[in-house]
Design a protein around this motif. Structure first.
Motif, PDB file in Angstrom:
ATOM      1  N   GLY A 164      43.087  65.993  65.074  1.00 14.73           N
ATOM      2  CA  GLY A 164      43.474  64.996  64.081  1.00 14.73           C
ATOM      3  C   GLY A 164      43.833  63.695  64.780  1.00 14.73           C
ATOM      4  N   LYS A 165      45.072  63.241  64.595  1.00 15.08           N
ATOM      5  CA  LYS A 165      45.511  61.996  65.256  1.00 15.08           C
ATOM      6  C   LYS A 165      46.231  62.296  66.569  1.00 15.08           C
ATOM      7  N   LYS A 166      46.427  63.570  66.827  1.00 11.03           N
ATOM      8  CA  LYS A 166      47.198  63.934  68.020  1.00 11.03           C
ATOM      9  C   LYS A 166      46.259  64.037  69.223  1.00 11.03           C
ATOM     10  N   ILE A 167      46.686  63.449  70.327  1.00 15.25           N
ATOM     11  CA  ILE A 167      45.889  63.488  71.566  1.00 15.25           C
ATOM     12  C   ILE A 167      46.779  64.036  72.669  1.00 15.25           C
ATOM     13  N   THR A 168      46.237  64.984  73.429  1.00 15.47           N
ATOM     14  CA  THR A 168      46.981  65.444  74.602  1.00 15.47           C
ATOM     15  C   THR A 168      46.105  65.268  75.835  1.00 15.47           C
ATOM     16  N   LEU A 169      46.753  64.968  76.943  1.00 22.23           N
ATOM     17  CA  LEU A 169      46.071  64.860  78.229  1.00 22.23           C
ATOM     18  C   LEU A 169      46.729  65.878  79.151  1.00 22.23           C
ATOM     19  N   ASN A 170      45.962  66.857  79.563  1.00 19.27           N
ATOM     20  CA  ASN A 170      46.495  67.946  80.396  1.00 19.27           C
ATOM     21  C   ASN A 170      47.704  68.603  79.749  1.00 19.27           C
ATOM     22  N   GLY A 171      47.644  68.741  78.460  1.00 17.47           N
ATOM     23  CA  GLY A 171      48.708  69.434  77.739  1.00 17.47           C
ATOM     24  C   GLY A 171      49.863  68.571  77.313  1.00 17.47           C
TER      25      GLY A 171
ATOM     26  N   VAL B 208      50.014  62.230  74.373  1.00 19.34           N
ATOM     27  CA  VAL B 208      50.089  60.780  74.591  1.00 19.34           C
ATOM     28  C   VAL B 208      50.190  60.114  73.228  1.00 19.34           C
ATOM     29  N   LYS B 209      50.780  58.938  73.213  1.00 25.02           N
ATOM     30  CA  LYS B 209      51.093  58.316  71.916  1.00 25.02           C
ATOM     31  C   LYS B 209      49.828  57.856  71.203  1.00 25.02           C
ATOM     32  N   ASN B 210      48.877  57.327  71.956  1.00 23.75           N
ATOM     33  CA  ASN B 210      47.692  56.761  71.318  1.00 23.75           C
ATOM     34  C   ASN B 210      46.568  56.650  72.340  1.00 23.75           C
ATOM     35  N   VAL B 211      45.442  56.131  71.887  1.00 24.79           N
ATOM     36  CA  VAL B 211      44.265  56.029  72.745  1.00 24.79           C
ATOM     37  C   VAL B 211      44.541  55.073  73.909  1.00 24.79           C
ATOM     38  N   LYS B 212      45.319  54.038  73.665  1.00 24.29           N
ATOM     39  CA  LYS B 212      45.623  53.079  74.732  1.00 24.29           C
ATOM     40  C   LYS B 212      46.394  53.743  75.873  1.00 24.29           C
ATOM     41  N   GLU B 213      47.364  54.564  75.523  1.00 24.06           N
ATOM     42  CA  GLU B 213      48.152  55.242  76.562  1.00 24.06           C
ATOM     43  C   GLU B 213      47.260  56.218  77.343  1.00 24.06           C
ATOM     44  N   LEU B 214      46.349  56.846  76.628  1.00 26.85           N
ATOM     45  CA  LEU B 214      45.399  57.746  77.291  1.00 26.85           C
ATOM     46  C   LEU B 214      44.548  56.963  78.279  1.00 26.85           C
ATOM     47  N   LYS B 215      44.072  55.825  77.845  1.00 29.68           N
ATOM     48  CA  LYS B 215      43.229  54.977  78.695  1.00 29.68           C
ATOM     49  C   LYS B 215      44.001  54.545  79.943  1.00 29.68           C
ATOM     50  N   ASP B 216      45.238  54.116  79.769  1.00 33.47           N
ATOM     51  CA  ASP B 216      46.052  53.667  80.914  1.00 33.47           C
ATOM     52  C   ASP B 216      46.230  54.787  81.919  1.00 33.47           C
ATOM     53  N   ALA B 217      46.518  55.979  81.421  1.00 34.15           N
ATOM     54  CA  ALA B 217      46.740  57.123  82.314  1.00 34.15           C
ATOM     55  C   ALA B 217      45.465  57.448  83.093  1.00 34.15           C
ATOM     56  N   LEU B 218      44.312  57.346  82.430  1.00 30.27           N
ATOM     57  CA  LEU B 218      43.054  57.647  83.108  1.00 30.27           C
ATOM     58  C   LEU B 218      42.717  56.571  84.138  1.00 30.27           C
ATOM     59  N   ILE B 219      42.915  55.324  83.777  1.00 30.96           N
ATOM     60  CA  ILE B 219      42.607  54.237  84.706  1.00 30.96           C
ATOM     61  C   ILE B 219      43.439  54.379  85.973  1.00 30.96           C
ATOM     62  N   GLU B 220      44.677  54.774  85.806  1.00 27.25           N
ATOM     63  CA  GLU B 220      45.571  54.850  86.972  1.00 27.25           C
ATOM     64  C   GLU B 220      45.285  56.053  87.849  1.00 27.25           C
TER      65      GLU B 220
ATOM     66  N   ILE C 259      36.538  66.909  77.185  1.00 25.28           N
ATOM     67  CA  ILE C 259      37.105  66.463  75.907  1.00 25.28           C
ATOM     68  C   ILE C 259      36.844  67.534  74.867  1.00 25.28           C
ATOM     69  N   PHE C 260      37.869  67.863  74.139  1.00 24.58           N
ATOM     70  CA  PHE C 260      37.737  68.873  73.105  1.00 24.58           C
ATOM     71  C   PHE C 260      38.286  68.326  71.804  1.00 24.58           C
ATOM     72  N   ASP C 261      37.484  68.413  70.760  1.00 25.74           N
ATOM     73  CA  ASP C 261      37.910  67.918  69.460  1.00 25.74           C
ATOM     74  C   ASP C 261      38.057  69.087  68.506  1.00 25.74           C
TER      75      ASP C 261
ATOM     76  N   THR D  40      39.804  59.804  65.539  1.00 27.85           N
ATOM     77  CA  THR D  40      40.469  59.638  66.840  1.00 27.85           C
ATOM     78  C   THR D  40      39.525  60.020  67.968  1.00 27.85           C
ATOM     79  N   TYR D  41      38.772  61.074  67.751  1.00 27.01           N
ATOM     80  CA  TYR D  41      37.818  61.522  68.764  1.00 27.01           C
ATOM     81  C   TYR D  41      36.797  60.418  69.037  1.00 27.01           C
ATOM     82  N   LYS D  42      36.340  59.786  67.986  1.00 28.21           N
ATOM     83  CA  LYS D  42      35.363  58.695  68.155  1.00 28.21           C
ATOM     84  C   LYS D  42      35.989  57.555  68.952  1.00 28.21           C
ATOM     85  N   GLN D  43      37.257  57.250  68.683  1.00 30.34           N
ATOM     86  CA  GLN D  43      37.938  56.181  69.420  1.00 30.34           C
ATOM     87  C   GLN D  43      38.039  56.540  70.904  1.00 30.34           C
ATOM     88  N   VAL D  44      38.293  57.806  71.166  1.00 30.59           N
ATOM     89  CA  VAL D  44      38.385  58.242  72.566  1.00 30.59           C
ATOM     90  C   VAL D  44      37.025  58.085  73.238  1.00 30.59           C
ATOM     91  N   LEU D  45      35.981  58.481  72.550  1.00 36.24           N
ATOM     92  CA  LEU D  45      34.639  58.354  73.122  1.00 36.24           C
ATOM     93  C   LEU D  45      34.287  56.883  73.367  1.00 36.24           C
TER      94      LEU D  45
END
Lengths: 336, 160
Positions: free
Chosen positions: B95-102, B105-117, B127-129, B136-141
């Motif tokens: 749904g709207k919930k995103i987790t990175l390694n369990g 994360v608050k949103n797609v932007k925070e996910l992006k920042d964590a990946l960039i770093e 990626i699992f939807d 949300t999945y489309k935004q992540v893609l």
């Protein structure tokens, strides 16, 4: 008449002493217990080849002095000579007279490397200082370890700790952010699993931060051991009139987490890497009856934020094997 | 005032000063007093007890990153390790919930920042939807190619 007056003065003086002692006793005027997260006892040393130090010194003495003096390094080199309590380090192909002079501050340290000889490859842990009267760079030795692997080298960006001859690279650490990325810290990759890392805000409390369940890394430790990294947003949690005194704020944070406990005076530490910490120690008894030691470490960033580290371990736990990693997390934490 | 009574106000002043009379002795945390900054009772449970009540970190049957052959208390090495460790990032969208390694994360932007770093060339991202083709999945893609343009390197996408 004179005798009676002298006696009264004595009683007044005694009463004054008693009245002074009462508030001091009430405030817990005792030496705090030994800290576990001791930054002096468990230093993080930056790895550096002796060659780099020597070449920098030969190239520009003053600049090398400014760059390296005062820093804690693990210097990798070859023993050129050992004289009494001093090891002179060099490197293969060194054509200059410059060597790194490493002095043992005590007999115990000197005896620890008495089995070494010229030609041995070693890692010398200590603080670098620049010599005034000779051509040597100096190190006050904390420890000397022999390098047994002939292929091992001081890599760029690598760090060492004396316990267990522990070496790691900062680039292998995982970067984390708090407080809208104004606080950054780095954790080992082994801490990033779902069994280890837990977000606090919204799950385990209201503070911005993460819990690391260190006993979840290997699952061999039967006792809980956790390390928390959090940022206290002072404007969020304290009314305007309550924001002036950091000590009261820190005590309020401790009481909020532990309950209404007696808080002993903090120990303030100025670390060798420039961070200033305030330590508070206390205990926590879980509803199961298990007793835990808690060590709070506060780093006041500015008037709006306090970086808080909290280490919690069971009093029955014999050794805390994750302390090297915990100290490295504290070492690399930074705030903008 | 008689000489021997001059001591009395001095004694009173000393006592008041030392006991901090008039000084603020404590402050309170404002806001919801029912929820602590950290609920230690809930947080401190040995990992050997198994799953805890923390639903945000509920275990999934899928492997989560980073993969390590053996998790050791000490994550460093006894001798210098010259090879870079590869890692796997697991992104789960429900749904709207995103987790990175369990970790949520608050949103797609925070996910992006964590990946960039933290993403490096050669790492794997899975990626699992949960709800196929969610917004949300489309935004992540859409976001992932932006991470690929980061100077750290190419981006290797794998998903179920």
């Amino acid at each position: 008449m004179v005798v009676r007056m002298k006696s009264r003065k004595r009683w007044c003086l005694l009463l004054l002493i008693v009245l002074c002692a009462v508030p001091l006793c009430g405030s817990g005027w005792f030496l705090p217990a030994k800290v576990v997260l001791d930054t002096d006892a468990k230093k993080v040393y930056m790895d550096i080849p002796a060659q780099k130090l020597i070449e920098a010194y030969d190239s520009d003495e003053n600049s090398a002095g400014k760059t390296y003096s005062g820093g804690c390094y693990a210097v990798w080199g070859k023993i050129d000579e050992i004289k009494k309590n001093t090891i002179f380090l060099t490197f293969d192909g060194n054509k200059s007279r410059t060597r790194v002079s490493c002095s043992a501050p005590s007999r115990a340290v000197a005896e620890s490397f008495s089995g070494l000889k010229s030609g041995d490859r070693v890692k010398v842990f200590g603080k670098v200082t620049k010599g005034i009267w000779n051509k040597n760079l100096n190190i006050g030795i904390d420890k000397v370890l022999e390098i047994k692997d002939p292929d091992a080298e001081a890599g760029e960006g690598s760090y060492s700790m004396t316990e267990g001859n522990y070496t790691f690279r900062k680039s292998d650490l995982y970067r984390k952010n708090l407080s809208d990325k104004s606080v950054t810290y780095y954790i080992p990759r082994s801490w990033t699993g779902k069994d280890v890392e837990y977000r606090i805000e919204g799950n385990l409390g209201t503070i911005d931060g993460y819990q690391y369940r260190l006993d979840g890394i290997s699952k061999k430790n039967p006792y809980a051991e956790s390390f928390f990294v959090c940022c206290v947003n002072i404007e969020e949690f304290f009314a305007k009139n309550d924001r002036g005194d950091m000590k009261l704020i820190e005590e309020a944070v401790i009481r909020d987490i532990l309950g209404d406990v007696k808080i002993y005076p903090a120990r303030t530490v100025n670390t060798y890497y420039g961070a200033k910490y305030k330590y508070y120690q206390d205990g926590f008894t879980q509803s199961t009856g298990d007793r835990y030691q808690t060590e709070f470490v506060f780093q006041e960033i500015d008037e709006k934020r306090i970086l808080m580290f909290l280490y919690v371990y069971n009093t029955r736990s014999k050794n805390n094997t994750n302390l090297n990693d915990v100290m490295s997390v504290m070492y690399f934490a930074e705030a903008k | 005032m008689k000489k021997d009574r001059r001591w009395i106000p001095i004694l009173i002043c000393c006592f008041l000063l030392l006991s901090g009379f008039g000084m603020k002795k404590s402050v309170q945390i404002q806001g919801n007093s029912n929820i602590p900054l950290i609920n230690l009772e809930e947080a401190i449970r040995p990992a050997s007890w198994g799953k805890d009540g923390n639903k945000e970190n509920e275990a999934s049957d899928e492997e989560s990153a980073p993969k390590e052959e053996e998790k050791d208390a000490s994550s460093g090495s006894k001798e210098q390790d010259t090879t870079e460790k590869k890692q796997t990032f697991l992104i789960e969208v429900a749904g709207k919930k995103i987790t990175l390694n369990g970790i949520e994360v608050k949103n797609v932007k925070e996910l992006k920042d964590a990946l960039i770093e933290n993403y490096k060339k050669g790492d794997t991202v899975k990626i699992f939807d949960q709800y196929a083709e969610s917004e949300t999945y489309k935004q992540v893609l859409e976001m992932l190619p932006e991470v690929a343009e980061d100077p750290k390197g190419d981006f290797d996408q794998k998903w179920w």
